[in-house]
Design an enzyme around this catalytic site. Structure first.
Site, PDB file in Angstrom:
ATOM      1  N   THR A  60       0.903  -1.331  -0.140  1.00 44.40           N
ATOM      2  CA  THR A  60       0.035  -0.013  -0.025  1.00 44.40           C
ATOM      3  C   THR A  60       0.871   1.292  -0.182  1.00 44.40           C
ATOM      4  O   THR A  60       1.525   1.601   0.873  1.00 44.40           O
ATOM      5  CB  THR A  60      -0.967  -0.023   1.473  1.00 44.40           C
ATOM      6  N   LYS A 104      -7.169   1.286  -3.033  1.00 43.41           N
ATOM      7  CA  LYS A 104      -7.047   1.101  -1.840  1.00 43.41           C
ATOM      8  C   LYS A 104      -7.300   2.109  -0.775  1.00 43.41           C
ATOM      9  O   LYS A 104      -7.581   1.932   0.363  1.00 43.41           O
ATOM     10  CB  LYS A 104      -5.465   0.418  -1.756  1.00 43.41           C
ATOM     11  N   LYS A 133       0.038   5.315   8.574  1.00 45.46           N
ATOM     12  CA  LYS A 133       0.813   5.439   7.267  1.00 45.46           C
ATOM     13  C   LYS A 133      -0.234   5.470   6.025  1.00 45.46           C
ATOM     14  O   LYS A 133      -0.029   6.556   5.260  1.00 45.46           O
ATOM     15  CB  LYS A 133       1.695   4.033   7.156  1.00 45.46           C
TER      16      LYS A 133
END
Length: 364
Positions: A169, A244, A312
């Site tokens: 990701t 995502k 994150k």
């Protein structure tokens, strides 16, 4: 040209480690680095490429794609054997593929080989030599750069006609830059972040969101299906990462809502398990409710997707939102709630630990 692209990638700034701005002051500045089209035009371009079925690459790239697709995949390299990569690589080995692995901690690579066979190597570049397909699953943008375009990165060992798939990701900007660097070398590329967590990786039931050419996707899809129950091309390079981001934005709000609901039920003296049994059958039901309510009630967070990693991911979402002039007030607020959890020492707790934060906050 290849060296210029590599230098450009190395100089590209990574997404901020933490989003520190007040939620009410979410910036709407459009970045001048990377994307040059207005955000609305860029978004429409991605949707058009995905929905109309047109290739996102020029005609000469289509010819290169046709050449790549003709090469069968028998040997793969897997870079990064964390809680996700370890079982994902295992599924490929059990499918009969020759798997070459690299992990920053050598002992983990040795353990994987002892369990699954295959071979491990001291650098990503050496692991990638002779591989038809190289898969990456590491921590963040900087990690991806190091293991792909670094001095001993995977691209240094990949041959023309091979294919790179990044499951990390990471930012959409990085995905687009890697796609360009790969194409200069005659290598295919997909950004393919996953959702489903460690359990999904172990059970071969991940959701995989892909960005890249139709031809590269068609070549990789049968291999990704060994650990993905849903493998979908969303559009050109970067589209997987953008999808995502949508996933993480939705999860942030859902988990906070579930935490507040359970906290309210607790304060009201209700049987929380019975409450969930009832409301999960209606419009309030969700994956988070089904899979996390029990551990939340038990105040158990030593499992699942860590708060540090969620922060994150949300930093990437909020940075992209500024580029697109998208407003994410709830996401920004929940990000601050996760900062509170980190301050409580919960950086490695599951993201559902937002309930523990509510229990700890004293009413004024």
């Amino acid at each position: 040209m290849a060296r210029d692209a590599q230098r450009q990638l190395q100089d590209r700034p990574s997404a901020p480690a933490l989003y520190r701005s007040h939620p009410a002051r979410l910036s709407c500045q459009v970045s001048t680095t990377g994307r040059h089209d207005p955000p609305q035009k860029a978004a429409l371009g991605r949707l058009s490429a995905s929905c109309t079925g047109r290739h996102a690459t020029p005609d000469n790239h289509q010819k290169e794609d046709t050449t790549r697709m003709s090469k069968q995949i028998s040997t793969v390299a897997f870079i990064g054997l964390g809680v996700m990569g370890y079982p994902m690589a295992g599924h490929l080995a059990r499918a009969g593929l020759a798997v070459r692995v690299y992990n920053r901690t050598t002992a983990r690579a040795e353990a994987w080989v002892a369990e699954h066979g295959g071979s491990h190597y001291p650098t990503p570049g050496e692991a990638a030599q002779g591989a038809d397909l190289v898969l990456v699953c590491v921590g963040n943008d900087d990690d991806v750069r190091q293991v792909t375009i670094g001095e001993q990165g995977a691209l240094s060992g990949m041959a023309e006609g091979s294919l790179l798939v990044d499951h990390t990701t990471a930012s959409a900007d990085l995905a687009e830059a890697l796609d360009a660097a790969c194409r200069e070398r005659g290598i295919g590329f997909l950004d393919a972040p996953v959702s489903g967590g460690q359990q999904g990786a172990e059970n071969g039931a991940l959701t995989i969101m892909c960005g890249g050419s139709e031809t590269d996707f068609a070549r990789a899809e049968p291999l990704l299906a060994h650990y993905g129950r849903a493998v979908t091309r969303m559009g050109p390079a970067g589209s997987g990462q953008l999808t995502k981001m949508v996933n993480q934005i939705c999860i942030a709000g859902l988990v906070q809502g579930l935490a507040e609901g359970l906290h309210f039920a607790e304060q009201a003296g209700l049987d929380r398990r019975r409450v969930v049994d009832v409301i999960s059958k209606g419009a309030a039901g969700s994956w988070q409710m089904e899979n996390r309510h029990a551990t939340m009630i038990d105040d158990d967070y030593e499992h699942g997707f860590a708060v540090n990693w969620m922060r994150k991911d949300l930093a990437i979402c909020l940075d992209q939102a500024r580029q697109l002039e998208a407003r994410l007030p709830v996401t920004a607020l929940v990000d601050q709630f996760y900062a509170d959890v980190q301050a409580m020492g919960g950086g490695r707790w599951d993201t559902s630990s937002l309930l523990r934060r509510l229990r700890a906050v004293k009413p004024e």
